[in-house]
Design a protein around this motif. Structure first.
Motif, short mmCIF file in Angstrom:
data_model
loop_
_atom_site.label_atom_id
_atom_site.label_comp_id
_atom_site.label_asym_id
_atom_site.label_seq_id
_atom_site.Cartn_x
_atom_site.Cartn_y
_atom_site.Cartn_z
N LEU A 19 9.14 -19.20 -3.58
CA LEU A 19 9.77 -20.51 -3.43
C LEU A 19 8.89 -21.54 -4.13
N ARG A 20 9.53 -22.41 -4.91
CA ARG A 20 8.79 -23.48 -5.61
C ARG A 20 9.57 -24.78 -5.47
N ASN A 21 8.85 -25.85 -5.13
CA ASN A 21 9.42 -27.18 -5.04
C ASN A 21 8.66 -28.12 -5.97
N GLU A 22 9.42 -28.94 -6.69
CA GLU A 22 8.83 -29.91 -7.62
C GLU A 22 9.38 -31.30 -7.30
N PHE A 23 8.48 -32.28 -7.23
CA PHE A 23 8.86 -33.65 -6.91
C PHE A 23 8.35 -34.58 -8.01
N THR A 24 9.17 -35.55 -8.37
CA THR A 24 8.79 -36.57 -9.35
C THR A 24 9.02 -37.95 -8.73
N PHE A 25 7.96 -38.77 -8.71
CA PHE A 25 8.03 -40.11 -8.14
C PHE A 25 7.86 -41.12 -9.26
N TRP A 26 8.78 -42.02 -9.37
CA TRP A 26 8.73 -43.13 -10.34
C TRP A 26 8.50 -42.61 -11.77
N LYS A 27 8.95 -41.41 -12.04
CA LYS A 27 8.92 -40.78 -13.38
C LYS A 27 7.52 -40.46 -13.89
N ASP A 28 6.50 -40.94 -13.22
CA ASP A 28 5.14 -40.75 -13.73
C ASP A 28 4.28 -39.84 -12.84
N LEU A 29 4.57 -39.79 -11.55
CA LEU A 29 3.77 -39.01 -10.61
C LEU A 29 4.53 -37.75 -10.22
N THR A 30 3.91 -36.59 -10.41
CA THR A 30 4.56 -35.31 -10.07
C THR A 30 3.71 -34.56 -9.05
N PHE A 31 4.41 -33.83 -8.20
CA PHE A 31 3.75 -33.00 -7.19
C PHE A 31 4.57 -31.73 -7.04
N SER A 32 3.90 -30.58 -6.91
CA SER A 32 4.62 -29.32 -6.75
C SER A 32 3.79 -28.35 -5.93
N PHE A 33 4.47 -27.45 -5.30
CA PHE A 33 3.80 -26.35 -4.60
C PHE A 33 4.69 -25.11 -4.67
N SER A 34 4.04 -23.96 -4.60
CA SER A 34 4.78 -22.70 -4.67
C SER A 34 4.20 -21.70 -3.68
N LEU A 35 5.09 -20.87 -3.13
CA LEU A 35 4.71 -19.81 -2.21
C LEU A 35 5.32 -18.51 -2.69
N TYR A 36 4.70 -17.39 -2.32
CA TYR A 36 5.34 -16.10 -2.52
C TYR A 36 4.91 -15.15 -1.42
N SER A 37 5.66 -14.08 -1.27
CA SER A 37 5.42 -13.17 -0.17
C SER A 37 5.80 -11.76 -0.55
N TYR A 38 5.02 -10.79 -0.05
CA TYR A 38 5.38 -9.38 -0.10
C TYR A 38 5.50 -8.89 1.35
N MET A 39 6.56 -8.12 1.62
CA MET A 39 6.82 -7.70 2.99
C MET A 39 7.30 -6.25 3.03
N GLY A 40 7.13 -5.64 4.19
CA GLY A 40 7.67 -4.31 4.43
C GLY A 40 6.73 -3.17 4.12
N HIS A 41 5.48 -3.44 3.76
CA HIS A 41 4.55 -2.37 3.42
C HIS A 41 3.42 -2.29 4.44
N LYS A 42 2.73 -1.16 4.44
CA LYS A 42 1.69 -0.89 5.42
C LYS A 42 0.52 -0.19 4.74
N SER A 43 -0.55 -0.02 5.52
CA SER A 43 -1.68 0.77 5.04
C SER A 43 -2.40 1.36 6.24
N ILE A 44 -3.20 2.38 5.98
CA ILE A 44 -4.01 2.98 7.04
C ILE A 44 -5.48 2.71 6.70
N GLU A 45 -6.21 2.25 7.69
CA GLU A 45 -7.61 1.89 7.50
C GLU A 45 -8.42 2.35 8.71
N GLY A 46 -9.73 2.51 8.50
CA GLY A 46 -10.61 3.00 9.57
C GLY A 46 -11.49 1.94 10.18
#
Length: 460
Positions: free
Chosen positions: A314-341
């Protein structure tokens, strides 16, 4: 190459007076070469066929909705060969230089350099081939402020290039040949939206989601007496299971103080991990009738896959007054496992913790006063036959991957310095991760670096 494209066609008769669509279809036949043409079969055909129908608002009567602008329906089928091999000479024999030998000729020692063949030739080796269906739908809504792309695919990869085991009397343990079959199917969805579009504020979002299911259908075509194809347990490959399937023992917490007698039957004591005894036919029965578990491969079970079937971002981008920009992005992996000691609490090597040395330790490990099931006692061990028992963990995570901010200075300021445009940017990558995984980074299994970037862009 044969290609057919174009034409105006109509949908079935019941709607042919109401809707007209543009259909484009193509058929391609291409030659898929072999790995090494002099040593293998020359070529084979790889057909590709595609068809698409597009409809638009205002042209087709059935598409005259205020919320739907246009769409496209796509169908394709194709077969191609996989050339991504680490060694393109697998079809050929290979010679290696061995140690120098010495023999006596007329009483004089003569050194001889020897060669050894370490790979058998297989002139019949071909490319792996993948046949795939793809069905897609592209849609645009609300004056193109929202667009969606949906794809479903089904792939069958066969004639996979694999090692086939050979009997010892051949002098080789394997030969490279075409074996096996794997299927992949899944869905991919992507969305793009313009949420707000005002002179002083703009907000747009992009998102995607994918799910993949793969199964091993065949390996070596080696069947048992019941006609069931055998798994390759040494490689972790199992028929009708996904690649990366975990085949291992199930665990059931920690032996507690009131279970000391039961733990002693398998050479354990309170604070050690419990292992589930799934197969009981080979258990030992003592004279008093007590059953003593015996652990081996028959007690293993299928616990999940190491490879994440689900991905989203997911990524969101914001522009304020045409000169100021702000953005953030997320990502995810799901459904997997592992075995550890890690839960065996092996941090006490050299008795550092027992001797109160100043070293990090896992919080809350098992003691008689802290009967937890998360960590074993110091130097915990598994039962006889599985002393280094591992535990199953989920590796799901959501990562805030990037935060960026940028500002373009007003031109009234920069023109005084004879600069047309100045833009300042700052960004941080790998901001934070949300996960139940406690040991290092859930994606890499090790370290994951957080980086900070600062920049200035000048236009003269």
């Amino acid at each position: 190459l044969q290609q057919i494209c174009g034409g105006i066609s109509r949908l079935p008769n019941q709607v042919k007076e109401e809707v007209q669509v543009v259909r484009c279809q193509s058929i391609i036949f291409q030659q898929c070469p072999t790995i090494f043409i002099k040593e293998m079969n020359s070529t084979h055909n790889c057909p590709i066929a595609a068809n698409a129908m597009q409809f638009r608002d205002g042209i087709e009567k059935f598409c005259r909705f205020d919320w739907l602008n246009e769409g496209k329906f796509r169908v394709s089928y194709g077969t191609n060969g996989n050339r991504s091999l680490s060694n393109t000479y697998l079809a050929m024999a290979n010679l290696l230089s061995e140690s120098t030998m010495v023999y006596i000729q007329n009483g004089v020692p003569v050194p001889v350099n020897t060669l050894k063949m370490d790979r058998l030739a297989n002139p019949s080796l071909q490319w792996e081939k993948t046949s795939a269906w793809n069905v897609g739908l592209d849609l645009s809504f609300f004056n193109s402020r929202l667009s969606a792309n949906i794809d479903w695919y089904s792939k069958r990869t066969h004639d996979m290039i694999m090692k086939q085991r050979l009997p010892n009397f051949t002098g080789f343990d394997h030969i490279w040949t075409n074996l096996g079959e794997v299927t992949n199917s899944g869905i991919e969805i992507s969305l793009s939206s313009l949420n707000i579009n005002n002179p002083d504020f703009r907000w747009n979002t992009t998102a995607s989601f994918s799910y993949n299911k793969n199964r091993i259908k065949h390996l070596y075509y080696d069947y048992d007496e019941n006609g069931v194809e055998r798994d390759d347990t040494s490689s972790g490959w199992f028929i009708d299971k996904p690649i990366g399937e975990i085949w291992y023992y199930r665990t059931d917490g920690i032996w507690q103080a009131d279970e000391a007698e039961q733990a002693a039957l398998v050479n354990q004591k309170p604070g050690d991990p419990k292992v589930v005894n799934l197969y009981t036919e080979d258990d030992k029965i003592l004279e008093d009738g007590t059953r003593v578990p015996v652990y081996n491969d028959k007690d293993k079970d299928y616990l999940g896959t190491k490879n994440p079937p689900i991905y989203w971002n997911l990524r969101n981008e914001f522009t304020f007054w045409k000169d100021l920009t702000f953005s953030f992005s997320l990502y995810s992996y799901m459904g997997h496992k592992s075995i550890e000691g890690y839960w065996l609490n092996g941090d006490n090597a050299g008795s550092q913790i027992s001797n109160a040395f100043n070293i990090p330790r896992k919080p809350g490990y098992w003691t008689p006063d802290n009967p937890t099931n998360d960590y074993g006692r110091l130097d915990a061990v598994g039962p006889a036959g599985v002393t280094d028992i591992k535990k199953l963990y989920n590796r799901n995570f959501v990562r805030l991957d990037n935060i960026s901010i940028g500002y373009t200075l007003p031109r009234e300021w920069t023109k005084k310095a004879l600069i047309d445009r100045v833009r300042v940017t700052a960004a941080v990558n790998n901001v934070c991760t949300i996960s139940g995984w406690k040991y290092a980074d859930p994606e890499t299994g090790g370290l994951s670096t957080r980086t900070f970037n600062f920049g200035i862009n000048l236009t003269l």
